[in-house]
Design a protein around this motif. Structure first.
Motif, PDB file in Angstrom:
ATOM      1  N   GLN A 179       0.814  -1.203   0.000  1.00 13.77           N
ATOM      2  CA  GLN A 179       0.000   0.000   0.000  1.00 13.77           C
ATOM      3  C   GLN A 179       0.854   1.263   0.000  1.00 13.77           C
ATOM      4  O   GLN A 179       0.494   2.262  -0.629  1.00 13.77           O
ATOM      5  CB  GLN A 179      -0.935  -0.007   1.214  1.00 13.77           C
ATOM      6  CG  GLN A 179      -1.917   1.133   1.249  1.00 13.77           C
ATOM      7  CD  GLN A 179      -2.979   1.030   0.165  1.00 13.77           C
ATOM      8  OE1 GLN A 179      -3.185  -0.015  -0.403  1.00 13.77           O
ATOM      9  NE2 GLN A 179      -3.642   2.136  -0.123  1.00 13.77           N
ATOM     10  N   GLU A 180       1.974   1.243   0.699  1.00 17.25           N
ATOM     11  CA  GLU A 180       2.828   2.428   0.763  1.00 17.25           C
ATOM     12  C   GLU A 180       3.626   2.560  -0.522  1.00 17.25           C
ATOM     13  O   GLU A 180       4.211   1.595  -1.015  1.00 17.25           O
ATOM     14  CB  GLU A 180       3.763   2.335   1.974  1.00 17.25           C
ATOM     15  CG  GLU A 180       3.037   2.223   3.308  1.00 17.25           C
ATOM     16  CD  GLU A 180       2.128   3.409   3.570  1.00 17.25           C
ATOM     17  OE1 GLU A 180       2.487   4.544   3.170  1.00 17.25           O
ATOM     18  OE2 GLU A 180       1.047   3.206   4.154  1.00 17.25           O
ATOM     19  N   SER A 181       3.700   3.761  -1.061  1.00 17.08           N
ATOM     20  CA  SER A 181       4.326   3.974  -2.366  1.00 17.08           C
ATOM     21  C   SER A 181       5.836   3.746  -2.356  1.00 17.08           C
ATOM     22  O   SER A 181       6.436   3.538  -3.415  1.00 17.08           O
ATOM     23  CB  SER A 181       4.031   5.397  -2.850  1.00 17.08           C
ATOM     24  OG  SER A 181       4.559   6.362  -1.940  1.00 17.08           O
TER      25      SER A 181
ATOM     26  N   ARG B 153      -0.849 -21.202 -17.597  1.00 17.52           N
ATOM     27  CA  ARG B 153       0.137 -20.468 -16.797  1.00 17.52           C
ATOM     28  C   ARG B 153      -0.590 -19.767 -15.659  1.00 17.52           C
ATOM     29  O   ARG B 153      -1.268 -18.774 -15.862  1.00 17.52           O
ATOM     30  CB  ARG B 153       0.858 -19.437 -17.681  1.00 17.52           C
ATOM     31  CG  ARG B 153       2.110 -18.811 -17.061  1.00 17.52           C
ATOM     32  CD  ARG B 153       2.678 -17.744 -17.998  1.00 17.52           C
ATOM     33  NE  ARG B 153       1.839 -16.566 -17.976  1.00 17.52           N
ATOM     34  CZ  ARG B 153       2.106 -15.451 -17.285  1.00 17.52           C
ATOM     35  NH1 ARG B 153       3.229 -15.358 -16.581  1.00 17.52           N
ATOM     36  NH2 ARG B 153       1.298 -14.424 -17.317  1.00 17.52           N
ATOM     37  N   ILE B 154      -0.451 -20.326 -14.448  1.00 13.42           N
ATOM     38  CA  ILE B 154      -1.063 -19.693 -13.280  1.00 13.42           C
ATOM     39  C   ILE B 154      -0.037 -19.398 -12.188  1.00 13.42           C
ATOM     40  O   ILE B 154      -0.387 -18.832 -11.153  1.00 13.42           O
ATOM     41  CB  ILE B 154      -2.214 -20.549 -12.713  1.00 13.42           C
ATOM     42  CG1 ILE B 154      -1.721 -21.920 -12.253  1.00 13.42           C
ATOM     43  CG2 ILE B 154      -3.327 -20.699 -13.740  1.00 13.42           C
ATOM     44  CD1 ILE B 154      -2.811 -22.758 -11.580  1.00 13.42           C
ATOM     45  N   ASP B 155       1.217 -19.773 -12.420  1.00 10.16           N
ATOM     46  CA  ASP B 155       2.307 -19.498 -11.466  1.00 10.16           C
ATOM     47  C   ASP B 155       3.099 -18.313 -12.001  1.00 10.16           C
ATOM     48  O   ASP B 155       3.824 -18.432 -12.992  1.00 10.16           O
ATOM     49  CB  ASP B 155       3.212 -20.720 -11.337  1.00 10.16           C
ATOM     50  CG  ASP B 155       2.423 -21.970 -10.968  1.00 10.16           C
ATOM     51  OD1 ASP B 155       2.246 -22.201  -9.763  1.00 10.16           O
ATOM     52  OD2 ASP B 155       1.973 -22.685 -11.887  1.00 10.16           O
ATOM     53  N   THR B 156       2.931 -17.172 -11.371  1.00 15.77           N
ATOM     54  CA  THR B 156       3.573 -15.969 -11.878  1.00 15.77           C
ATOM     55  C   THR B 156       4.177 -15.158 -10.750  1.00 15.77           C
ATOM     56  O   THR B 156       3.826 -15.313  -9.577  1.00 15.77           O
ATOM     57  CB  THR B 156       2.575 -15.086 -12.655  1.00 15.77           C
ATOM     58  OG1 THR B 156       1.595 -14.570 -11.741  1.00 15.77           O
ATOM     59  CG2 THR B 156       1.859 -15.866 -13.744  1.00 15.77           C
ATOM     60  N   LEU B 157       5.069 -14.276 -11.146  1.00 16.42           N
ATOM     61  CA  LEU B 157       5.737 -13.364 -10.228  1.00 16.42           C
ATOM     62  C   LEU B 157       5.232 -11.952 -10.505  1.00 16.42           C
ATOM     63  O   LEU B 157       5.357 -11.462 -11.630  1.00 16.42           O
ATOM     64  CB  LEU B 157       7.253 -13.435 -10.429  1.00 16.42           C
ATOM     65  CG  LEU B 157       7.841 -14.838 -10.235  1.00 16.42           C
ATOM     66  CD1 LEU B 157       9.199 -14.950 -10.874  1.00 16.42           C
ATOM     67  CD2 LEU B 157       7.908 -15.181  -8.751  1.00 16.42           C
ATOM     68  N   ARG B 158       4.647 -11.330  -9.506  1.00 13.80           N
ATOM     69  CA  ARG B 158       4.154  -9.960  -9.649  1.00 13.80           C
ATOM     70  C   ARG B 158       5.011  -9.033  -8.800  1.00 13.80           C
ATOM     71  O   ARG B 158       5.245  -9.316  -7.622  1.00 13.80           O
ATOM     72  CB  ARG B 158       2.686  -9.863  -9.229  1.00 13.80           C
ATOM     73  CG  ARG B 158       1.740 -10.536 -10.198  1.00 13.80           C
ATOM     74  CD  ARG B 158       0.286 -10.171  -9.928  1.00 13.80           C
ATOM     75  NE  ARG B 158      -0.561 -10.573 -11.024  1.00 13.80           N
ATOM     76  CZ  ARG B 158      -0.755  -9.844 -12.121  1.00 13.80           C
ATOM     77  NH1 ARG B 158      -0.157  -8.668 -12.245  1.00 13.80           N
ATOM     78  NH2 ARG B 158      -1.532 -10.286 -13.089  1.00 13.80           N
ATOM     79  N   VAL B 159       5.447  -7.928  -9.390  1.00 11.32           N
ATOM     80  CA  VAL B 159       6.363  -7.019  -8.710  1.00 11.32           C
ATOM     81  C   VAL B 159       5.896  -5.579  -8.850  1.00 11.32           C
ATOM     82  O   VAL B 159       5.146  -5.228  -9.773  1.00 11.32           O
ATOM     83  CB  VAL B 159       7.801  -7.157  -9.261  1.00 11.32           C
ATOM     84  CG1 VAL B 159       8.341  -8.558  -9.003  1.00 11.32           C
ATOM     85  CG2 VAL B 159       7.871  -6.822 -10.750  1.00 11.32           C
ATOM     86  N   THR B 160       6.364  -4.740  -7.937  1.00 14.58           N
ATOM     87  CA  THR B 160       6.034  -3.324  -7.980  1.00 14.58           C
ATOM     88  C   THR B 160       6.684  -2.671  -9.203  1.00 14.58           C
ATOM     89  O   THR B 160       7.615  -3.211  -9.805  1.00 14.58           O
ATOM     90  CB  THR B 160       6.513  -2.623  -6.704  1.00 14.58           C
ATOM     91  OG1 THR B 160       7.917  -2.890  -6.511  1.00 14.58           O
ATOM     92  CG2 THR B 160       5.749  -3.117  -5.484  1.00 14.58           C
ATOM     93  N   GLU B 161       6.188  -1.494  -9.552  1.00 15.52           N
ATOM     94  CA  GLU B 161       6.663  -0.815 -10.765  1.00 15.52           C
ATOM     95  C   GLU B 161       8.171  -0.578 -10.738  1.00 15.52           C
ATOM     96  O   GLU B 161       8.859  -0.765 -11.748  1.00 15.52           O
ATOM     97  CB  GLU B 161       5.931   0.519 -10.921  1.00 15.52           C
ATOM     98  CG  GLU B 161       6.340   1.305 -12.151  1.00 15.52           C
ATOM     99  CD  GLU B 161       5.597   2.625 -12.265  1.00 15.52           C
ATOM    100  OE1 GLU B 161       5.645   3.238 -13.351  1.00 15.52           O
ATOM    101  OE2 GLU B 161       4.980   3.051 -11.273  1.00 15.52           O
ATOM    102  N   ASN B 162       8.701  -0.173  -9.582  1.00 14.76           N
ATOM    103  CA  ASN B 162      10.134   0.121  -9.523  1.00 14.76           C
ATOM    104  C   ASN B 162      10.974  -1.152  -9.663  1.00 14.76           C
ATOM    105  O   ASN B 162      12.047  -1.135 -10.275  1.00 14.76           O
ATOM    106  CB  ASN B 162      10.493   0.878  -8.241  1.00 14.76           C
ATOM    107  CG  ASN B 162       9.837   0.318  -6.996  1.00 14.76           C
ATOM    108  OD1 ASN B 162       9.218  -0.756  -7.024  1.00 14.76           O
ATOM    109  ND2 ASN B 162       9.959   1.029  -5.890  1.00 14.76           N
ATOM    110  N   ILE B 163      10.502  -2.267  -9.143  1.00 12.09           N
ATOM    111  CA  ILE B 163      11.204  -3.539  -9.340  1.00 12.09           C
ATOM    112  C   ILE B 163      11.100  -3.970 -10.796  1.00 12.09           C
ATOM    113  O   ILE B 163      12.074  -4.434 -11.410  1.00 12.09           O
ATOM    114  CB  ILE B 163      10.638  -4.630  -8.424  1.00 12.09           C
ATOM    115  CG1 ILE B 163      10.849  -4.285  -6.945  1.00 12.09           C
ATOM    116  CG2 ILE B 163      11.252  -5.988  -8.750  1.00 12.09           C
ATOM    117  CD1 ILE B 163      12.263  -4.401  -6.456  1.00 12.09           C
ATOM    118  N   ALA B 164       9.915  -3.823 -11.376  1.00  8.47           N
ATOM    119  CA  ALA B 164       9.713  -4.221 -12.771  1.00  8.47           C
ATOM    120  C   ALA B 164      10.677  -3.500 -13.706  1.00  8.47           C
ATOM    121  O   ALA B 164      11.132  -4.062 -14.709  1.00  8.47           O
ATOM    122  CB  ALA B 164       8.272  -3.953 -13.186  1.00  8.47           C
TER     123      ALA B 164
END
Length: 321
Positions: free
Chosen positions: A170-172, A273-284
């Motif tokens: 939640q924190e930017s 494909r249901i196993d995925t890695l989701r990351v914040t914008e800065n990590i991406a």
């Protein structure tokens, strides 16, 4: 010298329990081999799902065993805690035929920030659970990494859980990601606007589809489109979590669907494909590679494959500027 890339992975271990039979021991060794090969001589964090154990004590024992055998670490300190414990979150007793747990493993060259470990246990928020910790990973600031396992049966609950997952970021100023079996198809898109994951269910007709497709009671014969509501919520900006495969626009690869069960039956859903890695914008912005780990041993180890992504976390400060 260029700093090493950071590796983040997700691995559903398919009802993994403390092995006692020859078959269980053989599969356990295959899993250990897959993890060791993927993380040897690397820096990183791995989220695992479907640790099986009737009690939290037994699940912690299993996670410690897996850490020891793979050469990884698994213990951190909870907020207001004093003693290091395995990074584990648990399903409520009696919630299903088996009690599932999720956990975190990491390489010995990094360590969790004391007091940052948190276990979001199965309750009103989650069906399975979410384990989270902040780590000193070599970048300018600590980063946050999670392991999560979504509800397999209820699309509406998957959407509700997505709200809670995103709340962890939640924190930017928080950078990090979630390793998960999302039990649904991603809603992320390629640069040309198409879904990264094509529709997998259009030609299928089996009883399990009702948990995966959009169902309109007023139009029950509509095309069997994947329910992507949770993924759509998670990916939306500002503050969304990005699917690393879509970020890098790599060729599509399945992560499950190859398994033949004990009765000789193939997976009803086929390869998806249901196993995925989701990351914040800065990590991406620092993503460099995405890989699904294939091979005979991988396919014999579990009904899901290990998925990893590599990041140049030393560039975080530049990327966020």
């Amino acid at each position: 010298m260029t700093p090493a890339l950071f590796r983040f992975g997700t691995y559903n271990l398919f009802n993994l329990q403390i092995p006692t039979t020859p078959e269980q021991k053989r599969r356990y060794e295959l899993i250990v081999g897959m993890i060791r090969a993927a993380f040897q001589n690397r820096t990183g964090v791995l989220g695992v799902q479907e640790l099986l154990g009737p009690t939290k004590t037994e699940a912690r024992r299993l996670l410690r065993m897996l850490a020891q055998d793979t050469g990884l670490m698994c213990e951190g300190i909870l907020a207001r805690g004093r003693k290091a414990i395995p990074a584990l979150a648990s399903q409520a007793p009696g919630a299903s035929a088996h009690r599932f747990h999720v956990g975190l493993l990491w390489t010995p060259d990094i360590e969790p920030v004391p007091g940052s470990l948190r276990a979001y246990e199965a309750d009103s928020d989650f069906w399975h659970g979410l384990a989270m910790a902040d780590f000193h990973t070599g970048g300018p600031l600590p980063t946050r990494w999670c392991s999560y396992h979504a509800d397999p049966f209820r699309p509406e609950r998957r959407l509700q859980e997505a709200h809670r997952v995103l709340g962890v970021f939640q924190e930017s100023d928080v950078a990090g990601g979630v390793a998960a079996d999302w039990n649904s198809i991603s809603a992320d898109r390629r640069p040309d606007g198409r879904y990264y994951d094509p529709e997998p269910y259009l030609e299928q007709n089996h009883r399990k589809l009702r948990y995966q497709v959009i169902f309109d009671p007023a139009n029950p014969d509509a095309p069997k489109l994947a329910n992507r509501d949770a993924g759509e919520f998670l990916r939306r900006d500002p503050g969304g979590l990005r699917d690393t495969a879509a970020v890098l626009n790599v060729p599509w690869q399945w992560s499950c669907g190859h398994w033949i069960d004990a009765k000789g039956r193939p997976d009803d859903f086929g390869r998806r494909r249901i196993d995925t890695l989701r990351v914040t914008e800065n990590i991406a912005a620092t993503a460099r590679a995405h890989r699904t780990h294939y091979g005979p041993d991988a396919e014999a180890a579990a009904d899901h494959l290990l998925v990893t992504a590599d990041f140049a976390l030393h560039e975080l400060e530049v990327a966020a500027a």
